[in-house]
Design a protein around this motif. Structure first.
Motif, PDB file in Angstrom:
ATOM      1  N   ILE A   1       1.827  -0.721 -15.987  1.00  0.00           N
ATOM      2  CA  ILE A   1       2.193  -2.061 -16.448  1.00  0.00           C
ATOM      3  C   ILE A   1       1.846  -3.129 -15.416  1.00  0.00           C
ATOM      4  CG2 ILE A   1       4.147  -3.517 -17.106  1.00  0.00           C
ATOM      5  CD1 ILE A   1       5.472  -0.888 -18.164  1.00  0.00           C
ATOM      6  N   PHE A   2       2.107  -2.843 -14.130  1.00  0.00           N
ATOM      7  CA  PHE A   2       1.917  -3.849 -13.081  1.00  0.00           C
ATOM      8  C   PHE A   2       0.588  -3.710 -12.346  1.00  0.00           C
ATOM      9  CE2 PHE A   2       6.365  -4.204 -13.944  1.00  0.00           C
ATOM     10  CZ  PHE A   2       6.689  -5.515 -13.659  1.00  0.00           C
ATOM     11  N   GLY A   3      -0.149  -2.647 -12.631  1.00  0.00           N
ATOM     12  CA  GLY A   3      -1.496  -2.538 -12.093  1.00  0.00           C
ATOM     13  C   GLY A   3      -1.602  -1.876 -10.733  1.00  0.00           C
ATOM     14  N   HIS A   4      -0.492  -1.416 -10.169  1.00  0.00           N
ATOM     15  CA  HIS A   4      -0.528  -0.701  -8.887  1.00  0.00           C
ATOM     16  C   HIS A   4       0.739   0.122  -8.778  1.00  0.00           C
ATOM     17  CE1 HIS A   4       2.489  -3.330  -6.975  1.00  0.00           C
ATOM     18  NE2 HIS A   4       1.918  -4.312  -7.659  1.00  0.00           N
ATOM     19  N   ASP A   5       0.726   1.123  -7.899  1.00  0.00           N
ATOM     20  CA  ASP A   5       1.868   2.025  -7.779  1.00  0.00           C
ATOM     21  C   ASP A   5       2.855   1.613  -6.695  1.00  0.00           C
ATOM     22  OD1 ASP A   5       0.499   2.592  -5.479  1.00  0.00           O
ATOM     23  OD2 ASP A   5       0.534   4.778  -5.720  1.00  0.00           O
ATOM     24  N   GLY A   6       2.778   0.368  -6.266  1.00  0.00           N
ATOM     25  CA  GLY A   6       3.668  -0.142  -5.230  1.00  0.00           C
ATOM     26  C   GLY A   6       2.932  -0.812  -4.094  1.00  0.00           C
ATOM     27  N   ARG A   7       1.643  -0.540  -3.954  1.00  0.00           N
ATOM     28  CA  ARG A   7       0.839  -1.143  -2.887  1.00  0.00           C
ATOM     29  C   ARG A   7       0.036  -2.306  -3.451  1.00  0.00           C
ATOM     30  NH1 ARG A   7      -1.286   4.518  -0.417  1.00  0.00           N
ATOM     31  NH2 ARG A   7      -2.634   4.344  -2.225  1.00  0.00           N
ATOM     32  N   THR A   8       0.205  -3.459  -2.858  1.00  0.00           N
ATOM     33  CA  THR A   8      -0.531  -4.631  -3.318  1.00  0.00           C
ATOM     34  C   THR A   8      -0.833  -5.538  -2.132  1.00  0.00           C
ATOM     35  OG1 THR A   8      -0.453  -6.586  -4.771  1.00  0.00           O
ATOM     36  CG2 THR A   8       1.658  -5.791  -3.912  1.00  0.00           C
ATOM     37  N   ALA A   9      -2.082  -5.928  -1.991  1.00  0.00           N
ATOM     38  CA  ALA A   9      -2.522  -6.828  -0.921  1.00  0.00           C
ATOM     39  C   ALA A   9      -3.054  -8.103  -1.557  1.00  0.00           C
ATOM     40  CB  ALA A   9      -3.595  -6.164  -0.073  1.00  0.00           C
ATOM     41  N   PHE A  10      -2.593  -9.259  -1.076  1.00  0.00           N
ATOM     42  CA  PHE A  10      -3.070 -10.521  -1.640  1.00  0.00           C
ATOM     43  C   PHE A  10      -3.034 -11.603  -0.568  1.00  0.00           C
ATOM     44  CE2 PHE A  10       1.402  -9.872  -2.528  1.00  0.00           C
ATOM     45  CZ  PHE A  10       2.016 -11.060  -2.185  1.00  0.00           C
ATOM     46  N   ARG A  11      -3.990 -12.514  -0.674  1.00  0.00           N
ATOM     47  CA  ARG A  11      -4.091 -13.633   0.261  1.00  0.00           C
ATOM     48  C   ARG A  11      -3.587 -14.902  -0.403  1.00  0.00           C
ATOM     49  NH1 ARG A  11      -8.507 -10.440   1.736  1.00  0.00           N
ATOM     50  NH2 ARG A  11      -8.684 -10.124   3.997  1.00  0.00           N
ATOM     51  N   ALA A  12      -2.910 -15.726   0.376  1.00  0.00           N
ATOM     52  CA  ALA A  12      -2.463 -17.039  -0.087  1.00  0.00           C
ATOM     53  C   ALA A  12      -2.497 -17.968   1.117  1.00  0.00           C
ATOM     54  CB  ALA A  12      -1.062 -16.969  -0.675  1.00  0.00           C
ATOM     55  N   GLY A  13      -3.289 -19.022   1.020  1.00  0.00           N
ATOM     56  CA  GLY A  13      -3.449 -19.910   2.163  1.00  0.00           C
ATOM     57  C   GLY A  13      -4.006 -19.154   3.351  1.00  0.00           C
ATOM     58  N   ASP A  14      -3.377 -19.325   4.503  1.00  0.00           N
ATOM     59  CA  ASP A  14      -3.815 -18.647   5.729  1.00  0.00           C
ATOM     60  C   ASP A  14      -3.024 -17.370   5.993  1.00  0.00           C
ATOM     61  OD1 ASP A  14      -5.713 -20.614   6.298  1.00  0.00           O
ATOM     62  OD2 ASP A  14      -4.226 -21.882   7.300  1.00  0.00           O
ATOM     63  N   TYR A  15      -2.510 -16.763   4.918  1.00  0.00           N
ATOM     64  CA  TYR A  15      -1.638 -15.603   5.083  1.00  0.00           C
ATOM     65  C   TYR A  15      -2.126 -14.447   4.216  1.00  0.00           C
ATOM     66  CZ  TYR A  15       1.181 -19.329   7.005  1.00  0.00           C
ATOM     67  OH  TYR A  15       1.595 -20.399   7.741  1.00  0.00           O
ATOM     68  N   LEU A  16      -1.959 -13.237   4.767  1.00  0.00           N
ATOM     69  CA  LEU A  16      -2.253 -12.006   4.055  1.00  0.00           C
ATOM     70  C   LEU A  16      -0.929 -11.274   3.848  1.00  0.00           C
ATOM     71  CD1 LEU A  16      -4.112  -9.738   2.940  1.00  0.00           C
ATOM     72  CD2 LEU A  16      -4.343  -8.924   5.303  1.00  0.00           C
ATOM     73  N   PHE A  17      -0.555 -11.046   2.595  1.00  0.00           N
ATOM     74  CA  PHE A  17       0.680 -10.356   2.263  1.00  0.00           C
ATOM     75  C   PHE A  17       0.351  -8.913   1.894  1.00  0.00           C
ATOM     76  CE2 PHE A  17       1.514 -14.809   1.572  1.00  0.00           C
ATOM     77  CZ  PHE A  17       2.832 -14.994   1.995  1.00  0.00           C
ATOM     78  N   LEU A  18       1.082  -7.980   2.492  1.00  0.00           N
ATOM     79  CA  LEU A  18       0.893  -6.559   2.225  1.00  0.00           C
ATOM     80  C   LEU A  18       2.200  -5.993   1.678  1.00  0.00           C
ATOM     81  CD1 LEU A  18      -1.122  -5.490   5.402  1.00  0.00           C
ATOM     82  CD2 LEU A  18      -2.001  -6.189   3.162  1.00  0.00           C
ATOM     83  N   GLY A  19       2.205  -5.682   0.380  1.00  0.00           N
ATOM     84  CA  GLY A  19       3.396  -5.166  -0.270  1.00  0.00           C
ATOM     85  C   GLY A  19       3.296  -3.671  -0.491  1.00  0.00           C
ATOM     86  N   TYR A  20       4.407  -2.974  -0.335  1.00  0.00           N
ATOM     87  CA  TYR A  20       4.421  -1.519  -0.478  1.00  0.00           C
ATOM     88  C   TYR A  20       5.800  -1.074  -0.945  1.00  0.00           C
ATOM     89  CZ  TYR A  20       6.205  -2.338   4.240  1.00  0.00           C
ATOM     90  OH  TYR A  20       6.898  -2.834   5.311  1.00  0.00           O
ATOM     91  N   ALA A  21       5.858   0.121  -1.517  1.00  0.00           N
ATOM     92  CA  ALA A  21       7.110   0.665  -2.038  1.00  0.00           C
ATOM     93  C   ALA A  21       7.923   1.301  -0.913  1.00  0.00           C
ATOM     94  CB  ALA A  21       6.822   1.694  -3.126  1.00  0.00           C
ATOM     95  N   SER A  22       9.230   1.358  -1.135  1.00  0.00           N
ATOM     96  CA  SER A  22      10.109   1.965  -0.132  1.00  0.00           C
ATOM     97  C   SER A  22      11.070   2.962  -0.759  1.00  0.00           C
ATOM     98  CB  SER A  22      10.891   0.874   0.621  1.00  0.00           C
ATOM     99  OG  SER A  22      11.463  -0.060  -0.264  1.00  0.00           O
ATOM    100  N   GLY A  23      10.803   3.357  -2.016  1.00  0.00           N
ATOM    101  CA  GLY A  23      11.579   4.405  -2.656  1.00  0.00           C
ATOM    102  C   GLY A  23      12.987   3.962  -3.010  1.00  0.00           C
TER     103      GLY A  23
END
Length: 366
Positions: free
Chosen positions: A114-136
């Motif tokens: 549904i969300f297109g990833h299994d918990g890991r998602t990397a995206f840039r916004a402005g001068d920042y890189l956000f790294l999202g991940y699952a923690s169970g």
């Protein structure tokens, strides 16, 4: 009079260098929502619709969700909340929380679909890189943990940061002793130069934490002590600074605190959780095998071979005497159940491919 003017100017210069006022041209405005806990028809369902309308009418640039989007993590709830989130007219990104992992009826495969990833998602916004991940947790009644392969993924994605780009961590759990591998996670962030993490899980006002010198900003839950206290968190990023504001629905935002992402005195003045003791297994066990992925299955044995599955969807057969892999099978989803060995067969239950049986010696499918 001349001296007082000089002192006044010096004071103004010091204040601006400590926390420069964000300028509209270089400020990244983030709406940070976590622990919205939507079930179709519940109070949070209605409150979240109001929040979406507010955010659409606001000047924010991006929306980030820090997990616990649902109550039960069911496929129906995931589909429903995804539909509500899709009403946003701003770019948005989400990671799962413990309500999506622990209570999932599909071993987290529905979230990925549904969300297109299994918990890991990397995206840039402005001068920042956000790294999202699952923690169970990735098993019912287990503790939170960041998977080994997710830490490797963090390193690979952090290496892609552009010159001068600051990196922000995002996961649902706080990086304290609520995670079984907390010290490994914070050591990885420090090594990669990631000074800040965003998280939820605690249903309280936006707060600042110190996770082994990593600054942690906790976003508030959607529903407060009462329906009139509902809201979310606003984050204003500029340079190395971030301002944290609490936005109650229908009210003006209220500033909670402003920090430097790196080595802020407010963060460093806070106590971290005590470092947990490291178990000493040397007197009772011997290291035979080590894997690059997380293992939640138990081991199964057939003569001199041991079988186990990983969260990367690999079933391995290893010779413990020669300390080498004999064969492996790869699946589309993680393996959580212990393989069954009977009559020369290894039977594995997978999250995406059902039950599979293999010759215990050769790994040929039967």
């Amino acid at each position: 009079m001349k001296y007082s003017k000089i002192l006044l100017c010096f004071g103004a210069l010091w204040a601006s260098s400590a926390f420069p006022a964000p300028a509209p041209c270089d400020t990244l405005r983030v709406a940070f929502l976590t622990d919205i806990h939507v079930t179709p028809g519940n109070v949070q369902d209605s409150l979240f619709r109001v929040a979406v309308d507010e955010i659409n009418a606001s000047p924010c640039d991006i929306v980030i969700f820090g997990g616990d989007l649902t109550n039960l993590g069911s496929d129906a709830e995931l589909e429903y909340v995804h539909g509500l989130i899709s009403r946003l007219e701003k770019p948005w990104h989400a990671v799962p929380g413990n309500h999506e992992t622990t209570w999932s009826e599909s071993a987290c495969t529905a979230f990925a679909r549904i969300f297109g990833h299994d918990g890991r998602t990397a995206f840039r916004a402005g001068d920042y890189l956000f790294l999202g991940y699952a923690s169970g947790p990735f098993m019912k009644m287990a503790m939170g943990a960041v998977r080994t392969e997710d830490l490797a993924w963090l390193a690979a994605e952090a290496a892609k940061a552009r010159p001068g780009q600051r990196i922000v961590s995002l996961c649902h759990y706080p990086l304290n002793n609520d995670l079984t591998n907390r010290t490994e996670v914070t050591a990885t962030l420090r090594r990669l130069g990631i000074p800040l993490t965003l998280f939820g899980h605690y249903h309280r006002a936006p707060s600042l934490f110190n996770f082994d010198s990593i600054a942690g900003i906790q976003g508030r839950a959607l529903r407060g002590k009462s329906d009139s206290d509902a809201g979310y968190t606003l984050l204003d990023f500029w340079g190395d600074s971030v301002r944290v504001r609490e936005k109650t629905l229908g009210a003006e935002p209220r500033t909670r605190f402003t920090i430097r992402m790196q080595d802020d005195p407010q963060t460093l003045a806070l106590a971290s959780d005590p470092t947990p003791p490291v178990p000493d297994y040397k007197a009772h066990a011997q290291l035979v095998l080590q894997d690059s992925a997380t293992i939640y299955t138990g081991p199964a044995f057939y003569r001199d071979l041991v079988y186990y599955g990983t969260t990367q969807g690999v079933l391995r057969a290893c010779d413990t005497r020669r300390n080498r892999e004999v064969w492996r099978q790869r699946f589309g989803g993680a393996l959580y159940t212990t393989p069954l060995v009977a009559e020369g067969l290894v039977i594995a239950g997978t999250t995406t491919d059902g039950l599979r049986a293999y010759d215990a010696r050769t790994g040929r499918e039967r």
